[in-house]
Write a protein that holds these residues in place. Sequence first.
Motif, PDB file in Angstrom:
ATOM      1  N   PRO A   6       1.753   2.481  -9.375  1.00 20.98           N
ATOM      2  CA  PRO A   6       1.508   1.663  -8.182  1.00 20.98           C
ATOM      3  C   PRO A   6       0.251   2.128  -7.444  1.00 20.98           C
ATOM      4  N   ILE A   7      -0.391   1.191  -6.774  1.00 21.47           N
ATOM      5  CA  ILE A   7      -1.599   1.502  -6.005  1.00 21.47           C
ATOM      6  C   ILE A   7      -1.273   1.293  -4.529  1.00 21.47           C
ATOM      7  N   HIS A  31      -5.946   4.845  -5.682  1.00 21.42           N
ATOM      8  CA  HIS A  31      -5.436   4.411  -4.377  1.00 21.42           C
ATOM      9  C   HIS A  31      -6.601   4.138  -3.415  1.00 21.42           C
ATOM     10  N   ALA A  32      -6.324   3.315  -2.403  1.00 23.17           N
ATOM     11  CA  ALA A  32      -7.316   3.081  -1.341  1.00 23.17           C
ATOM     12  C   ALA A  32      -7.068   4.146  -0.274  1.00 23.17           C
ATOM     13  N   ALA A 152      -5.611   2.538  13.548  1.00 24.54           N
ATOM     14  CA  ALA A 152      -6.071   2.261  12.180  1.00 24.54           C
ATOM     15  C   ALA A 152      -4.857   1.861  11.357  1.00 24.54           C
ATOM     16  N   GLY A 153      -5.076   1.043  10.349  1.00 27.00           N
ATOM     17  CA  GLY A 153      -3.979   0.634   9.479  1.00 27.00           C
ATOM     18  C   GLY A 153      -3.996  -0.862   9.256  1.00 27.00           C
ATOM     19  N   PRO A 154      -2.945  -1.426   8.681  1.00 24.22           N
ATOM     20  CA  PRO A 154      -1.716  -0.740   8.274  1.00 24.22           C
ATOM     21  C   PRO A 154      -1.882   0.025   6.959  1.00 24.22           C
ATOM     22  N   PHE A 155      -1.055   1.066   6.799  1.00 24.38           N
ATOM     23  CA  PHE A 155      -1.056   1.890   5.589  1.00 24.38           C
ATOM     24  C   PHE A 155       0.348   1.891   4.971  1.00 24.38           C
ATOM     25  N   ASP A 156       0.386   2.096   3.646  1.00 28.65           N
ATOM     26  CA  ASP A 156       1.689   2.255   2.983  1.00 28.65           C
ATOM     27  C   ASP A 156       2.245   3.652   3.236  1.00 28.65           C
ATOM     28  N   LEU A 324       3.265  10.228  -6.572  1.00 23.90           N
ATOM     29  CA  LEU A 324       2.932   8.839  -6.227  1.00 23.90           C
ATOM     30  C   LEU A 324       2.570   8.029  -7.472  1.00 23.90           C
ATOM     31  N   SER A 325       1.997   8.694  -8.479  1.00 24.00           N
ATOM     32  CA  SER A 325       1.654   7.974  -9.713  1.00 24.00           C
ATOM     33  C   SER A 325       2.879   7.751 -10.583  1.00 24.00           C
ATOM     34  N   ARG A 326       3.817   8.714 -10.547  1.00 28.22           N
ATOM     35  CA  ARG A 326       4.950   8.659 -11.471  1.00 28.22           C
ATOM     36  C   ARG A 326       6.072   7.749 -11.009  1.00 28.22           C
TER      37      ARG A 326
END
Length: 415
Positions: A6-7, A31-32, A152-156, A324-326
Amino acid sequence: MPLLSPIYKIAIVGAGTTGLALAGFLKAAGHAVDLFERFDAPRPLGAGLLLQPTGLAVLARLGLDEKLIALSSPVHRLYGETQRGTVIYKLDYRWLAPHLFGLGTHRASLFQVLYNHVQGLNVPIHTGCDAIKTRTHADGKLSLHMADGRDAGPFDLIVDASGRQSKLALRHGAVSHDTPYPYAALWGVVHDLEGFSTDQLLQRYDAARVMIGTLPLGQTPTDPRPHMAFFWSLPARDHAVVRAAGLSAWQDGVARYWPLMRPFAEQFTAFDQLTFAEYGHRVMKRWHAGRLIFTGDAAHPISPQLGQGANLGLCDALILSEALSREPGIDEAIATYSRARKAHLTFYQIASRWMTPFFQSDQKLAPWVRDRSFGLMCRMPWMREEMLRTLAGVKTGLFRHLDPGHWHPRYRLKP
Ligand SMILES: Cc1cc2nc3c(=O)[nH]c(=O)nc-3n(C[C@H](O)[C@H](O)[C@H](O)COP(=O)(O)OP(=O)(O)OC[C@H]3O[C@@H](n4cnc5c(N)ncnc54)[C@H](O)[C@@H]3O)c2cc1C
């Protein structure tokens, strides 16, 4: 593990060692990432650091260890003695494995290597942003609020890497208790005259009230000559008294305990060239508050006795980015990260808390025991190996350890 990782859109608060390393991993994973730093220009604070094989393996994963090694000084040996010449410890990383070493580095060198890397990845670095709180929206996303009213945001996900003074950790009720240590240190950088400290960290003690030490650092960003960190332990309550007595009184005090140190102490021409560093021990209720996660010194500041803080922050960065990648979702990744970090962090939090009175305190019994037992333990093969593993940053329990070779083969424990 999901077929496609997921990104996410992720904010990192704090451009210190932990935040910069994390930005490097997350951006490389696609990721951003936005990095928020309170200073107008990000900069390192303090003198030098000892990086362990764990931290070096993490830097190797970023492709940065060799760049840093070129600027720094390998440390093979650690030697501590009392003023009367009793050996307290004599350890050599190579007894663990011939290729292992610690790395003495100027904080500015570590900062520059990480900062250039993150800039090269085009991570937006927002400076002058004093992050004070987060807010969770109905859809689970978060926004980040600054002291001057900006948002700032929104962020995951928001990652707090803003160090021991973290406002987010306090604000979001994650801190169970935070106890300052009564002892602190004065740290500065001096020229390493005639290779005095080459390859080894040296410390001299008088009970636990006095500790003087040197750590080779290699270059500074502005001077290619060899340097070393010079540190002097003192009760935090005495700082003002020491300054008021004047620099030459302090230099005489250093030379009284360790005459060879006079030419180094005399390189300082003002107290302002020495950083006064206080530290503390923090226990968190948890390492996250929803999708705000605490890393590095924001989550687990410890005393510098074992030289682990920055290394633990680097490990946090790698393991969080891998989680986060797994994992298929953020909440699963946070749970996996917390589980994966528990044993390593708990060991070093307890060990550093337990060790500090032996080296920096008003106690009489702890240094008395130290002077009669630590040197002996260094001569017992099993104890010596455990002491070296503790130092190398790999312990995850009394009888367990990790192998940084899983992160990068250059730093594996076995040759
Ligand atoms: C005297 C001393 C010696 C040490 N020696 C060693 C050693 O030999 N080896 C070792 O591994 N560790 C050592 N440590 C510990 C090490 O310095 C820390 O563990 C490490 O710096 C933590 O890195 P960090 O990135 O988590 O936090 P920090 O280095 O504290 O970085 C936090 C960043 O966040 C920024 N920030 C803070 N608040 C905000 C905010 N509200 N909004 C936005 N940005 C913010 C700060 O400006 C900073 O850039 C030592 C510590 C001390 C005090």
